[in-house]
Design a protein around this motif. Structure first.
Motif, mmCIF file in Angstrom:
data_model
loop_
_atom_site.group_PDB
_atom_site.id
_atom_site.type_symbol
_atom_site.label_atom_id
_atom_site.label_comp_id
_atom_site.label_asym_id
_atom_site.label_seq_id
_atom_site.Cartn_x
_atom_site.Cartn_y
_atom_site.Cartn_z
ATOM 1 N N PHE A 59 37.856 41.470 45.798
ATOM 2 C CA PHE A 59 38.413 41.293 44.453
ATOM 3 C C PHE A 59 37.321 40.906 43.457
ATOM 4 O O PHE A 59 37.239 41.458 42.363
ATOM 5 N N GLU A 60 36.483 39.941 43.836
ATOM 6 C CA GLU A 60 35.402 39.519 42.948
ATOM 7 C C GLU A 60 34.435 40.665 42.660
ATOM 8 O O GLU A 60 33.983 40.833 41.529
ATOM 9 N N SER A 62 35.188 43.914 42.742
ATOM 10 C CA SER A 62 35.893 44.867 41.878
ATOM 11 C C SER A 62 35.822 44.431 40.429
ATOM 12 O O SER A 62 35.546 45.242 39.535
ATOM 13 N N LYS A 63 36.050 43.162 40.204
ATOM 14 C CA LYS A 63 36.022 42.627 38.844
ATOM 15 C C LYS A 63 34.611 42.661 38.263
ATOM 16 O O LYS A 63 34.400 43.107 37.131
ATOM 17 N N THR A 69 40.262 48.568 43.046
ATOM 18 C CA THR A 69 40.292 48.007 44.394
ATOM 19 C C THR A 69 40.365 49.085 45.478
ATOM 20 O O THR A 69 39.825 48.891 46.566
#
Length: 145
Positions: A59-60, A62-63, A69
């Motif tokens: 997640f980190e 992807s951001k 994702t």
């Protein structure tokens, strides 16, 4: 302030087009210099983000990298298959997957700074230091960072 309208919009002069074109050119050239390391420019972003501690979970990543994702999962699968990273369940929260570079991943990530700057410097060779800093400032402003 609106900079574009129906009357003045020209695709090849739009900021979106120019940024996309620049990105595409850099991607092709970066992929070429990373070929010997058996990684792509997108995979480079993942490896360097992990090496520098900018992210530790899918997640980190992807951001931080602006990658959806689904694509991130596929890229992590490839990197794991190449034995460049490993996934493990977080001890604090079993829903979270932690990522870590393997020894091979650390070695590959360590070689990236030796090849990647050449691609960028080739495109920045006609920029003064002030123009380079201004370009970075404007891109950060465009990204709202």
């Amino acid at each position: 302030m609106n900079h574009y309208s129906k009357q003045n919009f020209r695709l090849t002069e739009s900021i979106g087009f120019l940024i996309a074109k620049a990105r595409n050119i850099l991607t092709v050239e970066m992929d070429a210099v990373l070929k010997d390391l058996d990684i792509s420019s997108q995979q480079m972003g993942i490896l360097m983000s992990l090496k520098l501690g900018l992210a530790a979970t899918p997640f980190e990543l992807s951001k931080a990298l602006g990658i959806d994702t689904g694509l991130m999962t596929r890229m992590l699968d490839k990197l794991e298959t190449k034995d460049l990273l490993q996934r493990s369940r977080s001890l604090e929260d079993r829903r979270v997957v932690d990522l870590a570079l393997t020894k091979k991943g650390e070695a590959v990530a360590g070689q990236i700074p030796g090849v990647a700057p050449d691609v960028l410097n080739a495109h920045l060779k006609n920029f003064s230091k002030a123009e380079f800093e201004e370009l970075r400032r404007l891109l950060r402003k465009f990204l709202d960072e």
